[in-house]
Design an enzyme around this catalytic site. Structure first.
Site, PDB file in Angstrom:
ATOM      1  N   CYS A   3       5.971   3.055   9.938  1.00  0.00           N
ATOM      2  CA  CYS A   3       5.896   4.114   8.928  1.00  0.00           C
ATOM      3  C   CYS A   3       4.504   4.211   8.295  1.00  0.00           C
ATOM      4  O   CYS A   3       4.068   5.296   7.932  1.00  0.00           O
ATOM      5  CB  CYS A   3       6.992   3.983   7.872  1.00  0.00           C
ATOM      6  SG  CYS A   3       7.041   2.416   7.024  1.00  0.00           S
ATOM      7  N   HIS A   7      19.879  -1.019  -5.420  1.00  0.00           N
ATOM      8  CA  HIS A   7      20.328  -2.410  -5.367  1.00  0.00           C
ATOM      9  C   HIS A   7      19.718  -3.226  -6.507  1.00  0.00           C
ATOM     10  O   HIS A   7      19.578  -4.441  -6.399  1.00  0.00           O
ATOM     11  CB  HIS A   7      20.007  -3.029  -4.000  1.00  0.00           C
ATOM     12  CG  HIS A   7      20.796  -2.403  -2.871  1.00  0.00           C
ATOM     13  ND1 HIS A   7      20.488  -2.569  -1.548  1.00  0.00           N
ATOM     14  CD2 HIS A   7      21.901  -1.602  -2.892  1.00  0.00           C
ATOM     15  CE1 HIS A   7      21.368  -1.906  -0.790  1.00  0.00           C
ATOM     16  NE2 HIS A   7      22.225  -1.301  -1.581  1.00  0.00           N
ATOM     17  N   CYS A  45      29.074 -14.966 -18.614  1.00  0.00           N
ATOM     18  CA  CYS A  45      29.328 -14.254 -19.871  1.00  0.00           C
ATOM     19  C   CYS A  45      28.506 -12.962 -19.975  1.00  0.00           C
ATOM     20  O   CYS A  45      28.620 -12.238 -20.954  1.00  0.00           O
ATOM     21  CB  CYS A  45      29.058 -15.161 -21.075  1.00  0.00           C
ATOM     22  SG  CYS A  45      27.308 -15.442 -21.405  1.00  0.00           S
ATOM     23  N   PRO A  61       9.114  -9.679   4.137  1.00  0.00           N
ATOM     24  CA  PRO A  61       9.939  -9.502   5.336  1.00  0.00           C
ATOM     25  C   PRO A  61      11.116  -8.566   5.076  1.00  0.00           C
ATOM     26  O   PRO A  61      11.590  -8.482   3.939  1.00  0.00           O
ATOM     27  CB  PRO A  61      10.437 -10.916   5.632  1.00  0.00           C
ATOM     28  CG  PRO A  61      10.328 -11.671   4.347  1.00  0.00           C
ATOM     29  CD  PRO A  61       9.200 -11.054   3.587  1.00  0.00           C
ATOM     30  N   ASP A  62      11.563  -7.872   6.119  1.00  0.00           N
ATOM     31  CA  ASP A  62      12.801  -7.099   5.944  1.00  0.00           C
ATOM     32  C   ASP A  62      13.990  -8.031   6.200  1.00  0.00           C
ATOM     33  O   ASP A  62      13.819  -9.247   6.247  1.00  0.00           O
ATOM     34  CB  ASP A  62      12.802  -5.827   6.818  1.00  0.00           C
ATOM     35  CG  ASP A  62      12.846  -6.127   8.300  1.00  0.00           C
ATOM     36  OD1 ASP A  62      13.046  -7.300   8.691  1.00  0.00           O
ATOM     37  OD2 ASP A  62      12.677  -5.178   9.099  1.00  0.00           O
ATOM     38  N   PHE A  63      15.185  -7.487   6.341  1.00  0.00           N
ATOM     39  CA  PHE A  63      16.365  -8.341   6.471  1.00  0.00           C
ATOM     40  C   PHE A  63      16.768  -8.588   7.910  1.00  0.00           C
ATOM     41  O   PHE A  63      17.101  -9.699   8.288  1.00  0.00           O
ATOM     42  CB  PHE A  63      17.552  -7.724   5.704  1.00  0.00           C
ATOM     43  CG  PHE A  63      17.298  -7.676   4.230  1.00  0.00           C
ATOM     44  CD1 PHE A  63      17.599  -8.766   3.435  1.00  0.00           C
ATOM     45  CD2 PHE A  63      16.715  -6.573   3.645  1.00  0.00           C
ATOM     46  CE1 PHE A  63      17.321  -8.753   2.075  1.00  0.00           C
ATOM     47  CE2 PHE A  63      16.440  -6.540   2.282  1.00  0.00           C
ATOM     48  CZ  PHE A  63      16.749  -7.625   1.496  1.00  0.00           C
ATOM     49  N   ARG A  64      16.733  -7.527   8.731  1.00  0.00           N
ATOM     50  CA  ARG A  64      17.403  -7.618  10.026  1.00  0.00           C
ATOM     51  C   ARG A  64      16.499  -7.532  11.236  1.00  0.00           C
ATOM     52  O   ARG A  64      17.011  -7.546  12.360  1.00  0.00           O
ATOM     53  CB  ARG A  64      18.488  -6.532  10.096  1.00  0.00           C
ATOM     54  CG  ARG A  64      19.574  -6.733   9.049  1.00  0.00           C
ATOM     55  CD  ARG A  64      20.653  -5.679   9.046  1.00  0.00           C
ATOM     56  NE  ARG A  64      21.643  -5.995   8.014  1.00  0.00           N
ATOM     57  CZ  ARG A  64      21.513  -5.703   6.724  1.00  0.00           C
ATOM     58  NH1 ARG A  64      20.433  -5.048   6.287  1.00  0.00           N
ATOM     59  NH2 ARG A  64      22.438  -6.046   5.852  1.00  0.00           N
ATOM     60  N   ASN A  84      11.073   5.451  11.241  1.00  0.00           N
ATOM     61  CA  ASN A  84      11.544   4.065  11.292  1.00  0.00           C
ATOM     62  C   ASN A  84      11.263   3.488  12.680  1.00  0.00           C
ATOM     63  O   ASN A  84      11.077   4.238  13.639  1.00  0.00           O
ATOM     64  CB  ASN A  84      13.066   4.036  11.027  1.00  0.00           C
ATOM     65  CG  ASN A  84      13.563   2.688  10.560  1.00  0.00           C
ATOM     66  OD1 ASN A  84      12.940   2.052   9.719  1.00  0.00           O
ATOM     67  ND2 ASN A  84      14.675   2.233  11.116  1.00  0.00           N
ATOM     68  N   ASN A 140      15.250  -1.428  -2.148  1.00  0.00           N
ATOM     69  CA  ASN A 140      14.380  -2.596  -2.309  1.00  0.00           C
ATOM     70  C   ASN A 140      14.389  -3.101  -3.742  1.00  0.00           C
ATOM     71  O   ASN A 140      14.546  -2.335  -4.693  1.00  0.00           O
ATOM     72  CB  ASN A 140      12.952  -2.248  -1.871  1.00  0.00           C
ATOM     73  CG  ASN A 140      12.904  -1.830  -0.403  1.00  0.00           C
ATOM     74  OD1 ASN A 140      13.851  -2.082   0.338  1.00  0.00           O
ATOM     75  ND2 ASN A 140      11.822  -1.186  -0.014  1.00  0.00           N
ATOM     76  N   ILE A 141      14.186  -4.416  -3.834  1.00  0.00           N
ATOM     77  CA  ILE A 141      14.204  -5.065  -5.148  1.00  0.00           C
ATOM     78  C   ILE A 141      12.815  -5.554  -5.515  1.00  0.00           C
ATOM     79  O   ILE A 141      12.633  -6.305  -6.452  1.00  0.00           O
ATOM     80  CB  ILE A 141      15.193  -6.251  -5.141  1.00  0.00           C
ATOM     81  CG1 ILE A 141      14.875  -7.198  -3.974  1.00  0.00           C
ATOM     82  CG2 ILE A 141      16.634  -5.736  -5.027  1.00  0.00           C
ATOM     83  CD1 ILE A 141      15.704  -8.462  -3.982  1.00  0.00           C
ATOM     84  N   ASP A 142      11.812  -5.104  -4.769  1.00  0.00           N
ATOM     85  CA  ASP A 142      10.452  -5.609  -4.975  1.00  0.00           C
ATOM     86  C   ASP A 142       9.672  -4.844  -6.045  1.00  0.00           C
ATOM     87  O   ASP A 142       8.550  -5.222  -6.381  1.00  0.00           O
ATOM     88  CB  ASP A 142       9.686  -5.627  -3.647  1.00  0.00           C
ATOM     89  CG  ASP A 142       9.676  -4.263  -2.944  1.00  0.00           C
ATOM     90  OD1 ASP A 142       9.654  -3.217  -3.621  1.00  0.00           O
ATOM     91  OD2 ASP A 142       9.693  -4.251  -1.693  1.00  0.00           O
TER      92      ASP A 142
HETATM   93  P1  OAD Z   1      16.874  -3.890   7.221  1.00  0.00           P
HETATM   94  O1  OAD Z   1      16.118  -5.145   7.498  1.00  0.00           O
HETATM   95  O2  OAD Z   1      18.305  -3.847   7.559  1.00  0.00           O
HETATM   96  O3  OAD Z   1      16.172  -2.672   7.980  1.00  0.00           O
HETATM   97  C1  OAD Z   1      14.782  -2.457   7.920  1.00  0.00           C
HETATM   98  C2  OAD Z   1      14.441  -1.360   8.929  1.00  0.00           C
HETATM   99  O4  OAD Z   1      13.073  -1.052   8.797  1.00  0.00           O
HETATM  100  C3  OAD Z   1      14.702  -1.762  10.352  1.00  0.00           C
HETATM  101  O5  OAD Z   1      15.296  -0.667  11.033  1.00  0.00           O
HETATM  102  C4  OAD Z   1      13.296  -2.049  10.894  1.00  0.00           C
HETATM  103  O6  OAD Z   1      13.183  -1.765  12.265  1.00  0.00           O
HETATM  104  C5  OAD Z   1      12.473  -1.084  10.088  1.00  0.00           C
HETATM  105  N1  OAD Z   1      11.076  -1.460   9.852  1.00  0.00           N
HETATM  106  C6  OAD Z   1      10.559  -2.653   9.503  1.00  0.00           C
HETATM  107  N2  OAD Z   1       9.229  -2.578   9.302  1.00  0.00           N
HETATM  108  C7  OAD Z   1       8.879  -1.283   9.563  1.00  0.00           C
HETATM  109  C8  OAD Z   1       7.655  -0.553   9.547  1.00  0.00           C
HETATM  110  N3  OAD Z   1       6.481  -1.135   9.226  1.00  0.00           N
HETATM  111  N4  OAD Z   1       7.694   0.754   9.858  1.00  0.00           N
HETATM  112  C9  OAD Z   1       8.861   1.361  10.195  1.00  0.00           C
HETATM  113  N5  OAD Z   1      10.036   0.737  10.221  1.00  0.00           N
HETATM  114  C10 OAD Z   1      10.059  -0.568   9.911  1.00  0.00           C
HETATM  115  O7  OAD Z   1      16.588  -3.541   5.677  1.00  0.00           O
HETATM  116  P2  OAD Z   1      17.370  -2.468   4.765  1.00  0.00           P
HETATM  117  O8  OAD Z   1      17.832  -1.318   5.564  1.00  0.00           O
HETATM  118  O9  OAD Z   1      16.520  -2.215   3.585  1.00  0.00           O
HETATM  119  O10 OAD Z   1      20.901  -5.529   0.361  1.00  0.00           O
HETATM  120  O11 OAD Z   1      18.622  -3.343   4.325  1.00  0.00           O
HETATM  121  C11 OAD Z   1      19.553  -2.810   3.440  1.00  0.00           C
HETATM  122  C12 OAD Z   1      20.134  -3.874   2.552  1.00  0.00           C
HETATM  123  O12 OAD Z   1      20.611  -4.983   3.320  1.00  0.00           O
HETATM  124  C13 OAD Z   1      19.158  -4.512   1.596  1.00  0.00           C
HETATM  125  O13 OAD Z   1      18.925  -3.747   0.436  1.00  0.00           O
HETATM  126  C14 OAD Z   1      19.816  -5.810   1.255  1.00  0.00           C
HETATM  127  C15 OAD Z   1      20.340  -6.207   2.620  1.00  0.00           C
HETATM  128  O14 OAD Z   1      21.504  -6.969   2.577  1.00  0.00           O
HETATM  129  C16 OAD Z   1      21.287  -6.428  -0.532  1.00  0.00           C
HETATM  130  O15 OAD Z   1      20.784  -7.514  -0.605  1.00  0.00           O
HETATM  131  C17 OAD Z   1      22.389  -5.972  -1.410  1.00  0.00           C
END
Ligand code: OAD
Length: 271
Positions: free
Chosen positions: A248, A131, A142, A38-41, A228, A112-114
């Protein structure tokens, strides 16, 4: 959709006509959702919208250092679900690998951390894991490095790994809120962003800094391309920006078709 095709044709011809050959790729969680991570947002499926069971003070606390020090369990339960080895790279990852095979990749910056970029065969020196990753872990008190296999087995057993020296909590070296990015990010970013001729941004909301600044600081002469599901960062503010909205995986495969790279892509992506 026809509109997207036209924009991808533009990107393909820039590559085919060798108008660009130093591509900086900048990626986020959206390139791994097709792998089942899953993504984050994203509203329904994003990690931050599915943490109710942990009773966190706020969603990002799961990746916050001071919260982790008090309660590392939510992070480790999530880590269990995100265990890297369960997943395979996507077409988008293999496309970045192909850019390298064709001598076009200046650098791949990932949030990404994967570790799917490594699995796809993008060489370490062309990769900036901005990250961090699960590759290394250390004690938050420590800073003693911890054995990777020990940490892995703890995650599998849903246990919190502890430092053999001071019993402090051990944390994978992924960047938490409250921590700085790996020094490599700052060492490479200036030269990379100054000397690339295309910034290709894939699958990120560009909401987290300083990563989000990467596409903002490239010179005007640099082609900026965003693929995106939604618009992100300051894309659209430069008249030459190329914004391709949608999945994508779908768009990357179309792009490969246009480039005549489909066979190469399939070969890489076949297990
Ligand atoms: P986000 O979840 O913020 O954004 C992911 C983006 O990818 C969103 O704009 C989605 O619409 C889009 N997306 C998802 N699936 C897709 C697909 N199949 N094709 C095209 N677009 C798609 O994730 P990041 O931007 O990676 O940091 O978040 C940045 C950082 O926030 C992460 O590295 C993490 C988080 O807090 C830490 O944990 C330090």
């Amino acid at each position: 959709h026809g509109n997207a095709q036209k924009k991808l044709e533009k990107v393909a011809s820039l590559i085919k006509e060798k108008k660009v050959n130093q591509i900086c790729v900048m990626v986020g969680a959206g390139i791994s959702t097709a792998a089942g991570i899953p993504d984050f947002r994203s509203p329904k499926t994003g990690i931050y919208n599915n943490l109710q069971r942990f009773n966190l003070p706020y969603a990002e606390a799961v990746f916050d250092l001071s919260y982790f020090r008090k309660n590392p369990r939510p992070f480790y339960e999530l880590a269990y679900e995100l265990m890297p080895e369960k997943f395979r790279p996507t077409y988008t990852h293999y496309f970045i690998r192909l850019l390298h095979d064709k001598g076009l990749l200046k650098r791949c910056y990932t949030q990404n951390i994967d570790t799917l970029e490594r699995l796809a065969g993008i060489p370490e020196d062309l990769l900036v894991e901005a990250h961090g990753s699960f590759q290394y872990s250390r004690c938050i008190e420590c800073y003693e490095m911890s054995d990777t296999e020990y940490v892995r087995s703890c995650i599998k057993q849903k246990q919190v790994p502890q430092c053999v020296h001071c019993k402090g909590f051990v944390k994978p070296m992924i960047t938490f809120y409250g921590e700085g990015l790996p020094s490599r990010f700052f060492e490479e970013m200036e030269d990379d962003t100054t000397n690339c001729d295309m910034a290709l941004v894939l699958g990120t909301s560009l909401l987290v800094h300083p990563f989000a600044e990467l596409p903002e600081i490239v010179p005007d002469s640099c082609e900026r391309v965003l693929i995106n599901r939604e618009i992100a960062g300051d894309f659209g503010e430069r008249k030459n920006d190329t914004i391709v909205l949608g999945d994508c995986e779908v768009h990357i495969r179309s792009l490969c078709e246009m480039l005549g790279w489909s066979e190469d892509l399939d070969k890489l992506a076949t297990p």
